[in-house]
Design a protein around this motif. Structure first.
Motif, PDB file in Angstrom:
ATOM      1  N   SER A  48      62.965  54.797  44.747  1.00 16.40           N
ATOM      2  CA  SER A  48      62.152  56.009  44.877  1.00 16.40           C
ATOM      3  C   SER A  48      61.997  56.685  43.523  1.00 16.40           C
ATOM      4  CB  SER A  48      62.827  56.997  45.826  1.00 16.40           C
ATOM      5  OG  SER A  48      63.254  56.380  47.008  1.00 16.40           O
ATOM      6  N   PHE A  49      60.750  56.940  43.129  1.00 22.82           N
ATOM      7  CA  PHE A  49      60.481  57.559  41.831  1.00 22.82           C
ATOM      8  C   PHE A  49      59.663  58.833  41.970  1.00 22.82           C
ATOM      9  CE2 PHE A  49      61.356  53.156  40.867  1.00 22.82           C
ATOM     10  CZ  PHE A  49      62.155  53.250  39.749  1.00 22.82           C
ATOM     11  N   ASP A  50      59.912  59.742  41.040  1.00 19.48           N
ATOM     12  CA  ASP A  50      59.212  61.022  40.961  1.00 19.48           C
ATOM     13  C   ASP A  50      58.199  60.933  39.823  1.00 19.48           C
ATOM     14  OD1 ASP A  50      58.392  63.637  40.669  1.00 19.48           O
ATOM     15  OD2 ASP A  50      60.412  64.472  40.545  1.00 19.48           O
ATOM     16  N   CYS A  55      55.484  61.242  44.766  1.00 22.92           N
ATOM     17  CA  CYS A  55      56.585  60.271  44.766  1.00 22.92           C
ATOM     18  C   CYS A  55      56.010  58.897  45.092  1.00 22.92           C
ATOM     19  CB  CYS A  55      57.626  60.642  45.815  1.00 22.92           C
ATOM     20  SG  CYS A  55      58.399  62.227  45.526  1.00 22.92           S
ATOM     21  N   ILE A  56      56.620  57.877  44.536  1.00 23.03           N
ATOM     22  CA  ILE A  56      56.227  56.502  44.823  1.00 23.03           C
ATOM     23  C   ILE A  56      57.457  55.672  45.140  1.00 23.03           C
ATOM     24  CG2 ILE A  56      54.164  56.611  43.355  1.00 23.03           C
ATOM     25  CD1 ILE A  56      55.764  54.873  41.289  1.00 23.03           C
ATOM     26  N   LYS A  80      61.542  58.001  36.371  1.00 22.72           N
ATOM     27  CA  LYS A  80      62.496  59.025  36.793  1.00 22.72           C
ATOM     28  C   LYS A  80      62.719  58.859  38.291  1.00 22.72           C
ATOM     29  CE  LYS A  80      63.145  63.972  37.243  1.00 22.72           C
ATOM     30  NZ  LYS A  80      62.440  65.229  37.421  1.00 22.72           N
ATOM     31  N   MET A  81      63.907  58.382  38.629  1.00 24.86           N
ATOM     32  CA  MET A  81      64.220  58.198  40.046  1.00 24.86           C
ATOM     33  C   MET A  81      64.401  59.555  40.709  1.00 24.86           C
ATOM     34  SD  MET A  81      66.507  54.760  40.328  1.00 24.86           S
ATOM     35  CE  MET A  81      66.185  54.678  42.058  1.00 24.86           C
ATOM     36  N   LEU A  82      64.058  59.616  41.984  1.00 29.72           N
ATOM     37  CA  LEU A  82      64.293  60.838  42.748  1.00 29.72           C
ATOM     38  C   LEU A  82      65.790  61.094  42.843  1.00 29.72           C
ATOM     39  CD1 LEU A  82      62.014  60.705  45.932  1.00 29.72           C
ATOM     40  CD2 LEU A  82      62.017  62.452  44.172  1.00 29.72           C
ATOM     41  N   PRO A  83      66.232  62.337  42.707  1.00 27.94           N
ATOM     42  CA  PRO A  83      67.652  62.619  42.939  1.00 27.94           C
ATOM     43  C   PRO A  83      68.001  62.257  44.387  1.00 27.94           C
ATOM     44  CG  PRO A  83      66.558  64.485  41.888  1.00 27.94           C
ATOM     45  CD  PRO A  83      65.488  63.511  42.290  1.00 27.94           C
ATOM     46  N   ASN A 106      51.452  60.261  52.093  1.00 22.54           N
ATOM     47  CA  ASN A 106      51.176  60.394  50.656  1.00 22.54           C
ATOM     48  C   ASN A 106      52.222  59.734  49.759  1.00 22.54           C
ATOM     49  OD1 ASN A 106      48.805  61.921  51.224  1.00 22.54           O
ATOM     50  ND2 ASN A 106      50.092  63.716  51.531  1.00 22.54           N
ATOM     51  N   ILE A 107      52.977  58.809  50.297  1.00 16.60           N
ATOM     52  CA  ILE A 107      53.913  58.031  49.478  1.00 16.60           C
ATOM     53  C   ILE A 107      53.247  56.678  49.216  1.00 16.60           C
ATOM     54  CG2 ILE A 107      56.176  56.910  49.349  1.00 16.60           C
ATOM     55  CD1 ILE A 107      56.374  59.964  49.385  1.00 16.60           C
TER      56      ILE A 107
END
Length: 160
Positions: A48-50, A55-56, A80-83, A106-107
């Motif tokens: 998971s990325f921000d 997010c993607i 940048k990975m999602l926290p 929306n992902i």
């Protein structure tokens, strides 16, 4: 429960009955490989990325690592990975069960080229003790992937 959401989602392809549940954790590549009795590289990990405005998800082979230069060239930003604390709310699945199925609206889902060397791979199914075996066409269709990308490193050297 997220696994039920994924099962329900997979019904449209009659694939819900193929979801595997384990008595042990499959939350990491290593644990999933042990639960499935397969090589870790065949585990399709979903990262998971921000991107700032959205997010993607990027699905990669278990032995692949994100290549920051390739990622930035593709997405225009540093990876940048999602926290971990934000993953379930933003993606729809908790860390350890993140998968490209039944995610929040929306992902965008991207599939990495590192997966194409296998006939089948095993992504998670929304829980930390689940997976499904899919071929590349099924993975693409079930995930609603935007496109195949080349944003990983280290896997080519590990090919057998």
């Amino acid at each position: 429960m997220a696994i039920d959401k994924v099962r329900n989602y997979l019904k449209k392809w009659n694939a819900d009955g193929r979801v595997l549940e384990f008595e042990v954790s499959s939350a990491t590549v290593e644990l999933a490989a042990q639960a499935l009795h397969c090589e870790g590289k065949r585990i399709a990990k979903t990262l998971s990325f921000d991107l700032g405005d959205r997010c993607i998800l990027i699905v990669t082979a278990g032995d692949a690592k994100i290549d920051n230069a390739k990622y930035k060239a593709k997405f225009g930003k540093k990876a940048k990975m999602l926290p971990a604390i934000e993953v379930e709310e933003k993606i729809g699945h908790a860390v350890g069960g993140v998968c490209p199925f039944a995610v929040n609206e929306n992902i965008s889902v991207f599939l990495d080229e590192s997966l194409k060397r296998f006939d089948t791979v095993f992504p998670a199914c929304g829980s930390s003790n689940s997976a499904i075996e899919v071929n590349m066409e099924e993975l693409e269709e079930y995930s609603g992937a935007c496109e195949w990308v080349d944003v990983c490193k280290d896997w080519a050297q590990a090919e057998s």
